[in-house]
Design a protein around this motif. Structure first.
Motif, mmCIF file in Angstrom:
data_model
loop_
_atom_site.group_PDB
_atom_site.id
_atom_site.type_symbol
_atom_site.label_atom_id
_atom_site.label_comp_id
_atom_site.label_asym_id
_atom_site.label_seq_id
_atom_site.Cartn_x
_atom_site.Cartn_y
_atom_site.Cartn_z
ATOM 1 N N TYR A 10 0.826 -1.218 0.000
ATOM 2 C CA TYR A 10 0.000 0.000 0.000
ATOM 3 C C TYR A 10 0.859 1.267 0.000
ATOM 4 N N LEU A 11 1.857 1.283 0.859
ATOM 5 C CA LEU A 11 2.712 2.468 0.946
ATOM 6 C C LEU A 11 3.692 2.549 -0.225
ATOM 7 N N GLY A 12 4.445 1.476 -0.434
ATOM 8 C CA GLY A 12 5.536 1.518 -1.412
ATOM 9 C C GLY A 12 5.062 1.711 -2.843
ATOM 10 N N VAL A 29 10.967 -2.693 -5.732
ATOM 11 C CA VAL A 29 11.393 -4.087 -5.499
ATOM 12 C C VAL A 29 10.436 -4.752 -4.518
ATOM 13 N N ASP A 30 10.031 -5.970 -4.838
ATOM 14 C CA ASP A 30 9.208 -6.724 -3.888
ATOM 15 C C ASP A 30 9.524 -8.203 -4.040
ATOM 16 N N THR A 31 9.361 -8.948 -2.948
ATOM 17 C CA THR A 31 9.601 -10.391 -2.996
ATOM 18 C C THR A 31 8.397 -11.134 -3.594
ATOM 19 N N ASP A 34 3.848 -12.131 -7.957
ATOM 20 C CA ASP A 34 2.570 -11.748 -8.577
ATOM 21 C C ASP A 34 2.395 -10.230 -8.546
ATOM 22 N N LYS A 35 2.774 -9.655 -7.396
ATOM 23 C CA LYS A 35 2.649 -8.204 -7.242
ATOM 24 C C LYS A 35 3.510 -7.481 -8.280
ATOM 25 N N VAL A 36 4.743 -7.937 -8.403
ATOM 26 C CA VAL A 36 5.677 -7.310 -9.345
ATOM 27 C C VAL A 36 5.137 -7.420 -10.779
ATOM 28 N N GLY A 84 6.528 -4.013 5.213
ATOM 29 C CA GLY A 84 5.579 -4.049 6.319
ATOM 30 C C GLY A 84 6.261 -4.209 7.679
ATOM 31 N N THR A 85 5.599 -3.686 8.710
ATOM 32 C CA THR A 85 6.022 -3.893 10.101
ATOM 33 C C THR A 85 4.779 -4.306 10.888
ATOM 34 N N PRO A 86 4.206 -5.488 10.552
ATOM 35 C CA PRO A 86 2.947 -5.898 11.184
ATOM 36 C C PRO A 86 3.144 -6.264 12.653
ATOM 37 N N SER A 124 9.051 2.916 6.501
ATOM 38 C CA SER A 124 8.174 2.047 7.287
ATOM 39 C C SER A 124 8.001 2.625 8.689
ATOM 40 N N THR A 125 6.893 2.271 9.345
ATOM 41 C CA THR A 125 6.648 2.716 10.724
ATOM 42 C C THR A 125 7.345 1.738 11.660
ATOM 43 N N VAL A 126 8.272 2.253 12.473
ATOM 44 C CA VAL A 126 9.147 1.353 13.241
ATOM 45 C C VAL A 126 9.238 1.756 14.703
ATOM 46 N N PRO A 269 -4.388 0.356 14.728
ATOM 47 C CA PRO A 269 -4.401 -0.652 15.797
ATOM 48 C C PRO A 269 -3.008 -1.210 16.095
ATOM 49 N N LYS A 270 -2.299 -1.596 15.037
ATOM 50 C CA LYS A 270 -0.982 -2.224 15.305
ATOM 51 C C LYS A 270 0.040 -1.190 15.740
ATOM 52 N N ASP A 271 -0.114 0.038 15.276
ATOM 53 C CA ASP A 271 0.892 1.053 15.652
ATOM 54 C C ASP A 271 0.769 1.448 17.125
ATOM 55 N N ILE A 336 -8.918 -4.767 4.026
ATOM 56 C CA ILE A 336 -9.732 -5.327 5.117
ATOM 57 C C ILE A 336 -8.872 -5.700 6.322
ATOM 58 N N ARG A 337 -7.617 -5.224 6.365
ATOM 59 C CA ARG A 337 -6.769 -5.555 7.515
ATOM 60 C C ARG A 337 -7.401 -4.984 8.787
ATOM 61 N N ASP A 338 -7.577 -5.835 9.764
ATOM 62 C CA ASP A 338 -8.201 -5.463 11.045
ATOM 63 C C ASP A 338 -9.431 -4.573 10.841
HETATM 64 N N1 LIG Z 1 -0.666 1.473 4.402
HETATM 65 C C1 LIG Z 1 -0.540 2.742 4.747
HETATM 66 O O1 LIG Z 1 -1.427 3.534 4.506
HETATM 67 C C2 LIG Z 1 0.708 3.228 5.437
HETATM 68 C C3 LIG Z 1 0.865 4.596 5.671
HETATM 69 C C4 LIG Z 1 1.996 5.045 6.368
HETATM 70 C C5 LIG Z 1 2.932 4.132 6.832
HETATM 71 N N2 LIG Z 1 2.735 2.807 6.604
HETATM 72 C C6 LIG Z 1 3.782 1.870 7.058
HETATM 73 O O2 LIG Z 1 4.472 1.446 5.884
HETATM 74 C C7 LIG Z 1 4.910 0.093 6.017
HETATM 75 C C8 LIG Z 1 4.344 -0.732 4.884
HETATM 76 O O3 LIG Z 1 2.954 -0.802 5.039
HETATM 77 P P1 LIG Z 1 2.002 -1.354 3.884
HETATM 78 O O4 LIG Z 1 0.615 -1.091 4.320
HETATM 79 O O5 LIG Z 1 2.454 -0.834 2.561
HETATM 80 O O6 LIG Z 1 2.336 -2.928 3.962
HETATM 81 P P2 LIG Z 1 2.084 -4.057 2.863
HETATM 82 O O7 LIG Z 1 2.041 -5.337 3.595
HETATM 83 O O8 LIG Z 1 0.955 -3.655 1.977
HETATM 84 O O9 LIG Z 1 3.402 -3.999 1.950
HETATM 85 C C9 LIG Z 1 4.634 -4.502 2.340
HETATM 86 C C10 LIG Z 1 5.328 -5.090 1.096
HETATM 87 O O10 LIG Z 1 6.661 -5.445 1.404
HETATM 88 C C11 LIG Z 1 6.983 -6.620 0.680
HETATM 89 N N3 LIG Z 1 8.177 -7.253 1.277
HETATM 90 C C12 LIG Z 1 8.262 -7.974 2.441
HETATM 91 N N4 LIG Z 1 9.538 -8.354 2.629
HETATM 92 C C13 LIG Z 1 10.261 -7.860 1.604
HETATM 93 C C14 LIG Z 1 11.648 -7.891 1.267
HETATM 94 N N5 LIG Z 1 12.529 -8.504 2.043
HETATM 95 N N6 LIG Z 1 12.047 -7.277 0.133
HETATM 96 C C15 LIG Z 1 11.152 -6.627 -0.656
HETATM 97 N N7 LIG Z 1 9.836 -6.561 -0.377
HETATM 98 C C16 LIG Z 1 9.409 -7.166 0.734
HETATM 99 C C17 LIG Z 1 5.720 -7.448 0.768
HETATM 100 O O11 LIG Z 1 5.674 -8.444 -0.220
HETATM 101 C C18 LIG Z 1 4.654 -6.358 0.574
HETATM 102 O O12 LIG Z 1 4.331 -6.184 -0.784
HETATM 103 C C19 LIG Z 1 4.456 -0.332 7.421
HETATM 104 O O13 LIG Z 1 5.504 -0.081 8.323
HETATM 105 C C20 LIG Z 1 3.289 0.585 7.709
HETATM 106 O O14 LIG Z 1 3.069 0.756 9.084
HETATM 107 C C21 LIG Z 1 1.673 2.336 5.911
#
Ligand SMILES: NC(=O)c1ccc[n+]([C@@H]2O[C@H](COP(=O)([O-])OP(=O)(O)OC[C@H]3O[C@@H](n4cnc5c(N)ncnc54)[C@H](O)[C@@H]3O)[C@@H](O)[C@H]2O)c1
Ligand SMILES: O=c1ccn([C@@H]2O[C@H](COP(=O)(O)OP(=O)(O)O[C@H]3O[C@H](CO)[C@@H](O)[C@H](O)[C@H]3O)[C@@H](O)[C@H]2O)c(=O)[nH]1
Length: 440
Positions: A10-12, A29-31, A34-36, A84-86, A124-126, A269-271, A336-338
């Protein structure tokens, strides 16, 4: 300039797309293969207004590309970490394994001593302390780290990325490293800075804390108004009027005072839980004790919605059919996360009712992650023969719904307005029993 965005969820994906749109050459870059593959065809992997045309445009003009191969980032000037930082499965802390994996993959592909000025940017949020920990890992390569937290909201992600309320740089203590990082980030965000977006420069810890403090404050505001909704319910008051009246005070403000089934999603919620967990680790859990209440109030709103439904149906849910409108954690998103909507539908089912859900965008995602749920293809199909209708995500199409258009479809005209988004008079005039959250 050339930038990499590692982790394109979502963020990246939004960050990569928007950075390409302001003229940079971007590699995402993503692992996830399918997403890529999907992103490379110009199709987002989630619903976000405004994203698709910009993504498509930048794939077509060649400024944006996605890959699984980390070696392709070697010639980038900035590397954004956006994985992600779930919440960990067995506690409240943030799961840092994805961030740590990215650090190791970057160290493996970047030259041992960089000849050019480059920087690693944390998005990422850490937990506070992460940037300093990462800086130690990159110090041997002579690469500065800078923490640049992201504040975008889903549903407004493109606008929030290109025109954020502020930009925060958490800079290293070393003056030379800080200058390198600042210069590179200023170049990256030149377009935004030219538009006079405020920039706050600070240290690592403050930058990391700004992010979680902002989300903790927002969560607290929502739980505050939800606590008030319990009192308005108990006394025959109306929480919407209460919010309007207190919101006229500039010190309080009108935003984030919408009472209802509470906050959900992949962030708030998770933050707040990760923030409490980190404060505990630092020996200052007491300072954030109030966030436990914020979290509890939020969860109780979900159960309150179920109780209101049970009461409206005469005390029994077993054997009833409930039409649920909404699955996404908020409108204009298919996330639909949480999600409070998905959670409440599950609680209602658990109590013995049959639930049929309709969501304008999140149906497919719900089917993927909760294959046992019954998902309707239309609003009408969801409410047909229902003993009650619950509105759990405030999509505009639900707010605009003419109750008479579905009055003859349902078994009983009962609506639970979990988001206080309907006009009670309109529904009552159409012969419905209207039940809001702390609302007349
Ligand atoms: N979603 C938001 O609106 C939002 C807003 C601000 C901050 N954040 C923060 O940004 C971060 C990402 O959130 P998100 O919602 O985009 O999560 P997400 O789960 O949608 O995306 C994370 C992506 O990282 C990829 N990934 C995992 N390990 C990897 C690796 N080793 N190399 C490359 N890719 C890898 C996953 O496949 C996934 O596509 C979190 O820390 C979140 O708290 C999110
Ligand atoms: O008055 C309100 C406002 C929101 N919500 C709920 O709160 C949740 C979160 O909403 P929102 O904050 O708008 O969405 P997110 O996309 O999760 O954005 C939050 O989380 C992001 C990730 O950290 C941050 O970047 C954003 O600044 C922060 O608003 C949703 O379930 C909303 O329904 C309410 O119940 N009442």
């Amino acid at each position: 300039m050339k930038i990499s965005v590692i982790g394109v969820g979502y963020l990246g994906a939004v960050h990569a797309t928007c950075m390409a749109d302001i003229g940079h050459s971007v590699i995402g870059v993503d692992t996830d293969a399918d997403k890529v593959a999907r992103l490379n065809t110009g199709k987002p992997t989630f619903y976000e207004p405004e994203l698709e045309p910009i993504l498509k445009r930048n794939i077509e003009n060649g400024r944006l590309r996605f890959t699984q191969d980390m070696t392709e980032v070697v010639d980038c000037d900035l590397h954004f970490i956006a994985v992600g930082t779930p919440q960990v499965a067995d506690g409240n802390a943030a799961d840092m394994r994805y961030v740590d994996a990215v650090v190791e993959s970057l160290l493996a592909v970047l030259p041992a001593q960089s000849e050019r000025s480059i920087a690693v940017v944390g998005k990422s949020t850490v937990p506070v302390g992460t940037a300093a920990r990462l800086q130690e890992r990159f110090a041997g390569h002579g690469i500065p780290v800078v923490w640049n937290p992201e504040f975008l909201r889903e549903g407004f992600a493109v606008k929030d990325t290109l025109r954020p309320d502020r930009i925060v740089y958490g800079l290293p203590d070393d003056v030379e490293d800080a200058d390198t990082a600042r210069t590179l980030l200023d170049e990256c965000y030149a377009d935004l800075l030219a538009a006079k977006i405020p920039k706050v420069e600070t240290d690592f810890a403050t930058a990391e804390l700004v992010k979680v403090a902002a989300n903790a404050f927002l969560a607290t505001k929502i739980s505050f108004i939800n606590a008030m909704s319990v009192l308005t319910d108990a006394t025959g008051g109306d929480v919407k009027k209460l919010a309007e009246a207190i919101g006229y005070d500039d010190r309080i403000g009108k935003k984030f005072l919408r009472a209802g089934i509470g906050f959900g999603g992949g962030c708030l919620p998770k933050d707040i839980r990760a923030f409490m967990s980190r404060a505990d680790e630092l020996g200052h859990g007491d300072a954030l004790a109030f966030l436990h209440d914020v979290d509890d109030i939020n969860t109780r709103q979900r159960e309150r919605a179920v109780e209101k439904l049970r009461e409206a149906l005469g005390g029994e849910l077993s054997g009833k059919k409930i039409g649920v409108l909404g699955a996404a954690f908020k409108p204009d998103s298919d996330d639909i996360r949480d999600s409070p909507a998905v959670d409440i539908a599950g609680r209602v089912e658990h109590a013995g009712a049959t639930v049929v859900t309709y969501d304008p965008k999140a149906g497919e995602v719900l089917q993927k992650f909760k294959p046992e749920r019954v998902i309707a293809v239309s609003l009408e199909d969801a409410v047909r023969d229902a003993d009650a209708v619950m509105v759990l995500t405030e999509w505009k199409v639900f707010q605009d719904l003419d109750p008479s258009s579905i009055s003859d479809l349902v078994n009983t005209r009962i609506v639970i307005d979990g988001r206080n988004c309907l006009d009670p008079k309109r529904w009552r005039d159409a012969g419905w029993t209207y039940v809001g959250m702390g609302r007349k």
